[in-house]
Write a protein that holds these residues in place. Sequence first.
Motif, PDB file in Angstrom:
ATOM      1  N   ALA A  20       4.702   5.144 -17.627  1.00 47.51           N
ATOM      2  CA  ALA A  20       5.651   5.397 -16.547  1.00 47.51           C
ATOM      3  C   ALA A  20       4.902   5.949 -15.351  1.00 47.51           C
ATOM      4  N   LEU A  21       5.363   5.604 -14.136  1.00 43.08           N
ATOM      5  CA  LEU A  21       4.733   6.029 -12.899  1.00 43.08           C
ATOM      6  C   LEU A  21       5.775   6.662 -11.982  1.00 43.08           C
ATOM      7  N   ALA A  22       5.363   7.705 -11.257  1.00 47.20           N
ATOM      8  CA  ALA A  22       6.238   8.339 -10.275  1.00 47.20           C
ATOM      9  C   ALA A  22       5.375   9.100  -9.284  1.00 47.20           C
ATOM     10  N   LEU A  23       5.967   9.471  -8.146  1.00 45.98           N
ATOM     11  CA  LEU A  23       5.325  10.348  -7.180  1.00 45.98           C
ATOM     12  C   LEU A  23       5.904  11.752  -7.342  1.00 45.98           C
ATOM     13  N   ASP A  24       5.021  12.772  -7.329  1.00 42.25           N
ATOM     14  CA  ASP A  24       5.511  14.134  -7.485  1.00 42.25           C
ATOM     15  C   ASP A  24       5.959  14.703  -6.144  1.00 42.25           C
ATOM     16  N   GLY A  25       6.251  15.998  -6.114  1.00 45.93           N
ATOM     17  CA  GLY A  25       6.767  16.623  -4.915  1.00 45.93           C
ATOM     18  C   GLY A  25       5.799  16.635  -3.753  1.00 45.93           C
ATOM     19  N   ARG A  26       4.503  16.394  -4.013  1.00 45.51           N
ATOM     20  CA  ARG A  26       3.499  16.323  -2.946  1.00 45.51           C
ATOM     21  C   ARG A  26       3.133  14.896  -2.595  1.00 45.51           C
ATOM     22  N   GLY A  27       3.847  13.921  -3.182  1.00 45.96           N
ATOM     23  CA  GLY A  27       3.556  12.516  -2.920  1.00 45.96           C
ATOM     24  C   GLY A  27       2.378  11.982  -3.698  1.00 45.96           C
ATOM     25  N   MET A  28       1.925  12.728  -4.713  1.00 42.80           N
ATOM     26  CA  MET A  28       0.790  12.313  -5.539  1.00 42.80           C
ATOM     27  C   MET A  28       1.283  11.550  -6.763  1.00 42.80           C
TER      28      MET A  28
ATOM     29  N   VAL B  76       1.816  10.346 -10.468  1.00 46.42           N
ATOM     30  CA  VAL B  76       1.840  10.906 -11.820  1.00 46.42           C
ATOM     31  C   VAL B  76       2.017   9.744 -12.787  1.00 46.42           C
ATOM     32  N   MET B  77       1.210   9.725 -13.834  1.00 46.09           N
ATOM     33  CA  MET B  77       1.285   8.677 -14.848  1.00 46.09           C
ATOM     34  C   MET B  77       1.536   9.323 -16.199  1.00 46.09           C
ATOM     35  N   ALA B  78       2.482   8.784 -16.947  1.00 48.47           N
ATOM     36  CA  ALA B  78       2.821   9.318 -18.263  1.00 48.47           C
ATOM     37  C   ALA B  78       2.751   8.211 -19.308  1.00 48.47           C
TER      38      ALA B  78
END
Length: 337
Positions: A298-306, A308-310
């Motif tokens: 799974a992929l997403a952007l965190d609160g800083r726009g970085m 994150v891969m899970a």
Amino acid sequence: MWLTHGKDGRLTLYVHSADGLRRWTQERAGGSRWTVADIATGGSLGHLTVVQDTHGYVHFVGRRERTSGSTPAVDIVYAIQYQTGRPVTAWRSLGNPHKDAPGGHRIGAPDVVVSASGEVHIVLRNAGGGLMLRRERPDGTWRGWEDLKGARMEGDPVAVALASGAVEFFAAVEGGTLYWQQKEAGGDWHEAQPSRLAVLAGTTAALETAPGRATYYWTDPAGGVVGFRAGAWPMALGGAPGDGPHAAIRVAVDGYDCTVLAHQGADGTAAVGLGVTENEANGVWWSDTGVRCLGTPALALDGRGMLVMAVVGEDGEPRMARQTEGPGLTLDDWRTV
């Protein structure tokens, strides 16, 4: 598994297991501490799809199968989570496009997207291999099942909601693909547009890569990843994927708008590909994380726009890595959530 980014900047990780839907939520945006896993929904769902809309609401659509006589009864169920970390609503049955139990048992797994207007769209393969749609009106009422035709679908369809408000559907069929596109937001769909492109069923992902334009990514049966935009030639993007679907997201890398792809590789480890958005034909750079996983990352952007891969490890536990500061796309050490 899925990662979502709440309005408060916190990420939530969902993992569908035999016990139901396990959920972890960041204690604070960008932080490394997560709440203890809980069960956000009950079990009994053979397939689950999770999507987040532009308001931050998280929508859950499942294929539920229950024993009833000689043929199991199958229906499509729906729930929603309105805020990060809050309870999920009660499940609502949306029925089955087939009235007879044998036909109903042969429906595929649903996909779901939410248009810019807030209208939920659920699509699935029917017993005859065609495409069925059920959608929620903006006022919260549901239309009946709509038959969008098509035939000989292999695997399950993929849906994408565009910023323009339009919605598209894409499916692999015997000997090629079918593609449905709205002319305008809330309008009717074009008749299915066929192609002779070769697609490994069950591997397709969709991502809006320009205003009003989606790119579809899938695995070629001969190997490697393919990228495709309607009206253009398919692009060979390399990689060595397994037989599962891909994850796709856009992220800023060194000041460029880039597309990141992720999949479980043929050797069972998670792999990441990076290319400039809408310029993928000039090169996608793949790297193997070396982390063995179950299913698609799974992929997403965190609160800083970085980024994150899970992944779910072979032990069934989720692990996560974050994009580091600095040039290029580099992930920090993997940590168990």
